[in-house]
Design an enzyme around this catalytic site. Structure first.
Site, short mmCIF file in Angstrom:
data_model
loop_
_atom_site.label_atom_id
_atom_site.label_comp_id
_atom_site.label_asym_id
_atom_site.label_seq_id
_atom_site.Cartn_x
_atom_site.Cartn_y
_atom_site.Cartn_z
N TRP A 183 0.87 -1.19 0.00
CA TRP A 183 0.00 0.00 0.00
C TRP A 183 0.90 1.23 0.00
CZ3 TRP A 183 -0.39 4.03 3.64
CH2 TRP A 183 -1.29 5.05 3.23
N GLU A 222 -2.90 -2.84 -2.51
CA GLU A 222 -4.09 -2.34 -1.80
C GLU A 222 -4.49 -0.97 -2.33
OE1 GLU A 222 -3.40 -1.84 2.39
OE2 GLU A 222 -5.46 -1.22 2.81
N LYS A 224 -7.05 2.51 -2.78
CA LYS A 224 -7.68 3.45 -1.85
C LYS A 224 -8.35 4.57 -2.64
CE LYS A 224 -6.62 5.88 2.39
NZ LYS A 224 -5.74 5.96 3.53
N ASP A 256 -9.58 -3.21 1.26
CA ASP A 256 -9.75 -2.69 2.62
C ASP A 256 -11.12 -2.02 2.62
OD1 ASP A 256 -9.81 -0.58 4.64
OD2 ASP A 256 -7.67 -0.89 4.94
N HIS A 259 -11.73 1.76 2.13
CA HIS A 259 -11.08 2.43 1.01
C HIS A 259 -11.97 2.66 -0.20
CE1 HIS A 259 -6.69 1.50 2.35
NE2 HIS A 259 -7.42 2.05 3.29
N HIS A 283 -8.44 -6.31 4.16
CA HIS A 283 -8.19 -5.56 5.39
C HIS A 283 -9.55 -5.21 5.93
CE1 HIS A 283 -3.84 -3.81 5.07
NE2 HIS A 283 -3.88 -5.11 5.30
N ASP A 291 -11.93 6.88 5.95
CA ASP A 291 -11.13 5.70 6.31
C ASP A 291 -10.58 5.89 7.73
OD1 ASP A 291 -9.62 3.35 5.97
OD2 ASP A 291 -7.90 4.47 5.24
N ASP A 293 -10.57 4.00 10.35
CA ASP A 293 -9.97 2.83 11.00
C ASP A 293 -10.40 2.67 12.46
OD1 ASP A 293 -8.28 1.49 8.95
OD2 ASP A 293 -7.40 3.48 8.80
N ASP A 323 -7.31 -4.24 9.99
CA ASP A 323 -6.54 -3.00 9.83
C ASP A 323 -7.30 -1.84 10.45
OD1 ASP A 323 -4.87 -0.98 9.11
OD2 ASP A 323 -5.41 -0.95 6.99
#
Ligand code: RNT
Ligand code: ZN
Length: 416
Positions: A183, A222, A224, A256, A259, A283, A291, A293, A323
């Protein structure tokens, strides 16, 4: 737990043809790759003074974050003792355990990760890996592998190559694959004049990184949609990496779920990708408006992702990693809550009567399908989850949290 309660619950599921014991066995063999970076807010061990960069942010200042390999592994030990089933650990290159001779990112080697191998062996964990393309002075104007500066690109290509070799070392030492995930933060804050050239440069850099054939390494990229400070343009977008992976057998497209645009769902993307790819790395995270997280919860989209993994019969194709990084709460608890939530979602998915529901869809019996999907939500799932935890030898209820609090009192609070 009370065996009568479990038997009654199991009977309710058996009524729909669901074998809850088989579901528990299946879940116990499905590894979740737990990200080391929740333990220290993505700081790593380089002590370079570089702030977290690349458009990702860990917000909060909860006391007790791990500051070394010893502290991080000690914290991780407590977390995994409270999480049932198979686990792996997901490392970032910035968690190299450097010896007397400091190796910069483009020169890190296997020896910088030998302590992690010893740790993983003693805990029976596989290792997954991520080159770290952020929080470093060689990120120039927010760019790495797509930089117009040849020196910058070459530095990060060397980093990628070294990381894949380290991933191969993990695979060889531990006798299990190592997922190696690229990433990069590359993007622009404002409207670009040229969207094509950086993507062509990125493709060229990736080609160099992926040249070497390395047994045991599963490569992935990955994508995004945007990051903080890089709102206008992301070089490694979804279409870019999907295309790259499709054109490069052996390189997979990691999704992910933080993303994408907020109305897109990874649960819907999974069965689309499964038509063409034999592996789907994930993820799993919880985006709040962006994003962000947040710690994974047992919520609708996590359940839907788990449902797709199970009903597409893809448990051997999906490589499930977590993640998220929340610095505002106890970090050990964050690991435990998020991982147990993902596992709950998978157990929930494994206890649904998929054959029956699919048949209703095929017959066009949508009223009964809707009715059943809703009724199934309030089945006695909690009893099955508790029985699973008990079987796996971990606390089956909130009592695990007392252990974390004791650890916070005795260990974490000493870290000032
Ligand atoms: C960033 C990506 C990436 C990172 C980790 C730390 O948006 O999700 O996976 O979170 O590598
Ligand atoms: Zn991610």
């Amino acid at each position: 737990m009370n065996p009568v309660v479990f038997d009654q619950a199991a009977a309710r599921y058996a009524h729909f043809g669901v074998d809850v014991i088989a579901a528990m066995d299946t879940l116990s063999r499905f590894p979740i790759s737990i990200h080391c970076w929740q333990g220290d807010d993505v700081t790593g061990f380089e002590n370079s003074g570089e702030a977290l960069s690349g458009g990702i942010q860990a917000t909060g200042n909860y006391p007790g974050k791990a500051r070394s390999f010893e502290e991080l592994t000690k914290d991780f030990d407590l977390a995994i003792s409270l999480i049932p089933g198979m686990k792996r650990i997901n490392l970032h290159a910035c968690y190299a355990v450097q010896g007397a001779q400091f190796h910069d990112r483009d020169a890190i080697t296997e020896e910088d990760f030998a302590p992690w191998v010893d740790y993983a062996k003693s805990r029976n964990l596989g290792i997954d890996f991520n080159p770290t393309f952020f929080s470093h002075p060689m990120v120039k104007d927010g760019l790495t592998l797509s930089s117009p500066d040849e020196t910058v690109r070459a530095f990060w290509v060397r980093h990628g190559i070294q990381c894949r070799r380290i991933a191969a070392y993990f695979a060889k030492e531990l006798g299990t694959h190592c997922l190696c995930n690229v990433w990069i933060p590359d993007g622009l804050k404002d409207i670009p004049a040229d969207r094509l050239t950086p993507r062509k440069l990125l493709a060229g850099s990736l080609d160099q990184i992926f040249t070497e054939k390395l047994p045991g390494v599963i490569d992935c990229v990955e994508s995004k949609v945007f990051g903080i400070g890089v709102e206008a343009y992301t070089v490694g977008s979804s279409e870019f990496y999907m295309g790259y992976a499709a054109a490069h057998p052996g390189v997979y497209n990691l999704m992910d779920n933080g993303h994408y645009h907020p109305t897109e769902t990874v649960s819907d993307k999974l069965p689309a990708m499964l038509c063409f790819f034999d592996k789907i790395p994930l993820h799993v995270t919880r985006p709040m408006r962006w994003d962000s997280d947040h710690v994974v919860r047992f919520d609708d989209e996590i359940r839907e992702i788990a449902l797709e993994i199970v009903r597409c019969d893809a448990m051997d194709k999906v490589l499930c990693g977590l993640d998220y990084f929340d610095a505002s709460i106890n970090r050990v608890a964050a690991w435990v809550i998020g991982t147990r939530s993902m596992q709950k979602a998978l157990l929930y998915a494994l206890t649904q009567p998929h054959g029956l529901l699919t048949k209703l869809q095929q017959e066009g019996n949508f009223t009964r399908l809707l009715m059943l999907q809703e009724e199934l939500k309030t089945m006695p799932f909690g009893a099955i989850w508790e029985a699973y935890c008990e079987k796996m030898g971990v606390p089956c209820d909130e009592s695990w949290f007392e252990q974390v609090l004791t650890y916070e009192e005795n260990v974490l609070k000493e870290r000032v």
